[in-house]
Design an enzyme around this catalytic site. Sequence first.
Site, PDB file in Angstrom:
ATOM      1  N   ASN A  85    -125.201 -60.663 -14.420  1.00 21.44           N
ATOM      2  CA  ASN A  85    -125.658 -59.691 -13.441  1.00 21.44           C
ATOM      3  C   ASN A  85    -125.793 -60.317 -12.050  1.00 21.44           C
ATOM      4  OD1 ASN A  85    -126.652 -57.199 -12.486  1.00 21.44           O
ATOM      5  ND2 ASN A  85    -127.774 -56.851 -14.385  1.00 21.44           N
ATOM      6  N   HIS A 115    -131.341 -85.347 -10.168  1.00 20.38           N
ATOM      7  CA  HIS A 115    -131.504 -86.407  -9.186  1.00 20.38           C
ATOM      8  C   HIS A 115    -132.217 -87.578  -9.846  1.00 20.38           C
ATOM      9  CE1 HIS A 115    -130.225 -83.771  -5.932  1.00 20.38           C
ATOM     10  NE2 HIS A 115    -130.893 -82.823  -6.578  1.00 20.38           N
ATOM     11  N   GLY A 142    -133.704 -61.678 -16.918  1.00 25.65           N
ATOM     12  CA  GLY A 142    -133.667 -61.813 -15.466  1.00 25.65           C
ATOM     13  C   GLY A 142    -134.645 -62.847 -14.945  1.00 25.65           C
ATOM     14  N   THR A 165    -136.699 -75.811 -20.318  1.00 25.33           N
ATOM     15  CA  THR A 165    -136.681 -77.244 -20.059  1.00 25.33           C
ATOM     16  C   THR A 165    -136.119 -78.044 -21.223  1.00 25.33           C
ATOM     17  OG1 THR A 165    -138.924 -77.516 -20.906  1.00 25.33           O
ATOM     18  CG2 THR A 165    -138.694 -77.063 -18.539  1.00 25.33           C
ATOM     19  N   ARG A 180    -141.189 -71.766 -24.480  1.00 26.73           N
ATOM     20  CA  ARG A 180    -141.503 -72.241 -25.832  1.00 26.73           C
ATOM     21  C   ARG A 180    -140.882 -71.256 -26.819  1.00 26.73           C
ATOM     22  NH1 ARG A 180    -142.903 -76.898 -24.259  1.00 26.73           N
ATOM     23  NH2 ARG A 180    -145.008 -77.290 -23.537  1.00 26.73           N
TER      24      ARG A 180
END
Length: 190
Positions: A85, A115, A142, A165, A180
Amino acid sequence: MTRSQKEKMLAGEMYNAADPEIQAELLLTGAWLKRYNDTLGDTAERWNALLLERLGAVGLGAVIRPPFHCDYGFNIRIGAWVYINYNCVILDVAAVTIGDGTAIGPAVQIYTADHPHDPEQRQAGLQLGRPVSIGRHAWIGGGAIILPGVTIGDHAVIGAGSVVTRDVPAGSTAMGNPARVKPGGRPTQS
């Protein structure tokens, strides 16, 4: 033989993004993105033709609704019937693979760019990338953000606004910041 900065980038090693070859690729992609994003009122067929010019692979029936933003494009591979989208951002200094039938909501951000943690290396302009893989028939809500090195399994669901993550197993639902895996989800067959 010494490898170029672009070759280092593609290999997932530290590289200098200020390198002229890399900067030239960014300019080419910027010009392509301008053309692509100017097609907001066009057909999916027109979008598909333009995607085939720059992306690494584009499956049958795949749609990315403009505006869309990426670094290079050639590191992005999307499967058949993928739907992305409006306002998706993919920082593709490393490979981004999106499996068949996956749906991605508006304003999703997928980052492969990373980085170094050492401040001297950052000040020297060094960067690196870690690939992101999203399986088949996944659903990314979204505003979700997917961080470098993450793999999301087939049929997984990522809640809107989540920050992913770590890896998400196939068939599970993950949400939150950091995301989670929701207990009680049932893994599905790939």
